[in-house]
Design an enzyme around this catalytic site. Structure first.
Site, PDB file in Angstrom:
ATOM      1  CG  ASP A 145      -2.655  -5.830  -5.845  1.00  0.00           C
ATOM      2  OD1 ASP A 145      -1.476  -5.845  -6.266  1.00  0.00           O
ATOM      3  OD2 ASP A 145      -2.962  -5.492  -4.687  1.00  0.00           O
ATOM      4  CD  GLU A 151       3.424  -9.618  -1.114  1.00  0.00           C
ATOM      5  OE1 GLU A 151       2.197  -9.800  -0.914  1.00  0.00           O
ATOM      6  OE2 GLU A 151       3.940  -9.604  -2.235  1.00  0.00           O
TER       7      GLU A 151
END
Ligand code: GCB
Length: 600
Positions: free
Chosen positions: A167, A512
């Site tokens: 991304d 994450e």
């Protein structure tokens, strides 16, 4: 073995390093006509372009911002006559993603990979005592044979467009500092250190690689500049009585000075700071100097307004101040090795780094985050391009470990981010990568990789390669977000219990977890994207983390909001930052500060 020296430039009685940062000349080359037209000698009608910086965000048109293809840089440098008997190199911290470097019109090197140094030996091409032209032909297209992975589309007007399988925005250019280096013909090419602790004393084992046969000396100086050890020989060991250890949040750096001698005459000198510390995985603990440490911090990006991924000391300083304020002790260089200055500063500040190779985007089904969930699942490691990809991966691993191996801040190597890991092919692929990496690090630091949610304990074929396991999990965001948070918690618990049942007896670190959160959005009761929801989500995650003793760290995604590719999944960037892009705290920063300070 690399055929060039990755050592960071320094100036001393044997070497000179001149910084070439500043305004360079620049040109896009969408028709790929530059070489034919002789641009390697001189760029026609160039515009100006700051170095280091990504080119994209200086522009006001989309065509320029989103440019994908070939582009060129040029600068002119005076090379002093005194350098005539020396070796001369031009060293770029990185050029994204591939480049050829021309000196006075001659090609001196090519390099693949956008996040590690590009070093060209230009001795035979420079004119001493004159102004010399350095020109770079670069390219920022993405494919499945190089890292990071992606594709390149062609639009109906003929323009190329990067389609990352990740991304973050495909920022490109000369994004790190450039040095012109002169060093002796016979020189120190590399060195490594490793440590053993013996009560209050430390043993420093060192090895120095030179390209000649003359005698080599190794000295260590403490922070008061007092010599504490001296030894001769290409490799050896020195004992430091009552050694000052480099510790988390309490750095202590010795200066290592290496020299090559011809009798009494100095041939070369290189010096660098080192920190004495050990890193070990002991059962479920990550130990620094024999003491367990719980990792608290972030996945980061090199990303800032206007300069994109360009290195900037000011941004670095602010980021460290924010990380110290919040009580962090660690960050992962997601998803590529950062500029070397980040590691130097982490060494000074006593921060821990999980150093990540740019192996991201190795799962086609998450391409541009739009195919996710559509069932378009293709095995990534079965395509004919994989052997070339593996070559690029191994090269990046070698360059990263050689470049960063002496930093005390680096405590582990992350060899991938979220690839497909459930096929036999993925297992073969990563076995090769891990074996190669293990042979490269003299300090034998732990190796790991970050696994996404498809890498579930019952089907993942690659977690077995890791010394500790890094999980990227978004229960409560991508999975069962908002009103379903209670079910997200259940699903998360089910997965963690499956890992527990495996009795792996190794540490797990969350590399994450996070939610997109708009810095101005508040809502009572909470709603996804609001600051209140980010806090509730974090609380749920912490409650789970605290239930499992093998969870030994939490690196939240992300330190700050960052620029992404345009698309329906992102609102002008990824907003999972705990700080906004300007490095001001969202309300979650105070939640983390409270927790992390209490975990000390
Ligand atoms: C991930 C990726 C990271 C993304 C993040 C997100 O799993 O590793 O690069 O930015 O998720 O926010 O979706």
């Amino acid at each position: 073995m690399l055929n060039f020296s990755e050592l960071y430039p320094c100036s001393n009685q044997a070497r000179m390093a001149q910084l070439l940062d500043g305004m360079w000349k620049f040109r896009f080359d969408p028709e790929e006509k530059g070489l034919q037209e002789g641009w390697q000698h001189k760029l026609p009608d160039p515009i100006s372009m700051p170095v280091p910086a990504s080119f994209s965000d200086f522009f006001t048109t989309k065509e320029e911002r989103d440019y994908c293809g070939d582009f060129w840089y040029e600068t002119e440098v005076f090379v002093p006559r005194e350098w005539e008997k020396q070796e001369v190199e031009i060293r770029f911290g990185s050029i994204t993603h591939r480049a050829g470097v021309y000196c006075n019109g001659s090609l001196t090197t090519t390099h693949e990979g956008g996040f590690l140094p590009v070093i060209a030996r230009v001795t035979d091409h420079v004119k001493f005592g004159e102004v010399n032209t350095f020109i770079v032909k670069a390219n920022n297209e993405l494919n499945e044979e190089s890292l990071p992975c992606g594709a390149t589309a062609v639009l109906s007007d003929g323009r190329k467009l990067a389609r990352p399988y990740f991304d973050f925005f495909n920022y490109s250019g000369i994004q790190r500092s450039v040095w012109l280096v002169s060093k002796p013909i016979e020189s120190i090419e590399d060195y490594s250190v490793e440590y053993e602790l013996n009560g209050e004393d430390a043993v420093v084992h060192y090895e120095i690689r030179t390209n000649g046969n003359h005698e080599v000396s190794f000295e260590l100086f403490d922070e008061e500049k007092q010599q504490v050890a001296k030894c001769t020989g290409r490799q050896g060991s020195v004992i430091i009585p009552k050694a000052h250890l480099w510790n988390v949040g309490k750095a202590y750096l010795y200066q290592a000075v290496m020299r090559i001698w011809n009798g009494e005459t100095l041939i070369d000198e290189y010096s660098s700071k080192i920190g004495i510390r050990t890193v070990k995985i002991e059962g479920i603990e990550i130990q620094i100097n024999g003491k367990a440490v719980y990792l608290k911090g972030f996945g980061k990006h090199e990303d800032f307004e206007v300069i994109g991924r360009g290195f900037n000391w000011g941004v670095l300083k602010r980021d460290f101040e924010c990380m110290k304020w919040i009580g962090a002790n660690c960050f992962r260089t997601s998803h590529y090795p950062y500029a070397e200055e980040w590691y130097q500063f982490a060494d000074e500040e006593g921060f821990l780094i999980i150093d990540e190779v740019p192996a991201v985007g190795m799962m086609r089904s998450t391409r541009n985050f739009a195919d996710a969930g559509t069932g378009k699942f293709t095995r990534f490691f079965e395509t004919p391009t994989v052997p070339n990809l593996l070559k690029a991966h191994l090269q990046a691993v070698e360059e990263m470990i050689v470049r960063d191996k002496n930093h005390p801040s680096v405590i582990a190597w992350s060899l991938f981010n979220e690839p497909e890991t459930t096929s036999e092919q993925s297992k073969d692929y990563f076995t090769t990568v891990f074996n190669a990496a293990r042979a490269l690090d003299p300090q034998k630091r732990p190796m790991t990789g970050a696994f996404e949610k498809n890498s579930q304990p019952e089907i993942c074929q690659c977690y077995q390669l890791c010394d500790f396991i890094c999980l990227n999990r978004y229960y409560g965001w991508y999975i069962k977000g908002g009103p379903e948070l209670v079910d997200a918690r259940e699903a998360f618990l089910i997965e963690m219990n499956k890992w527990k049942d495996k009795n792996l007896n190794i540490p797990f670190v969350f590399t994450e977890f996070g939610t997109d959160t708009l810095a101005a959005e508040h809502k009572l009761p909470s709603i996804m994207w609001s600051q209140e929801y980010q806090n509730e989500y974090l609380d749920m995650n912490f409650e789970i983390f605290d239930q499992f003793d093998f969870i030994q760290g939490e690196l939240v995604w992300n330190f700050a909001d960052f620029q992404t590719t345009e698309g329906i999944m992102r609102v002008n960037g990824n907003k999972k930052g705990i700080f906004n892009r300007a490095r001001q705290p969202k309300s979650a920063a105070f939640v983390l500060k409270k927790r992390w300070e209490s975990l000390d």
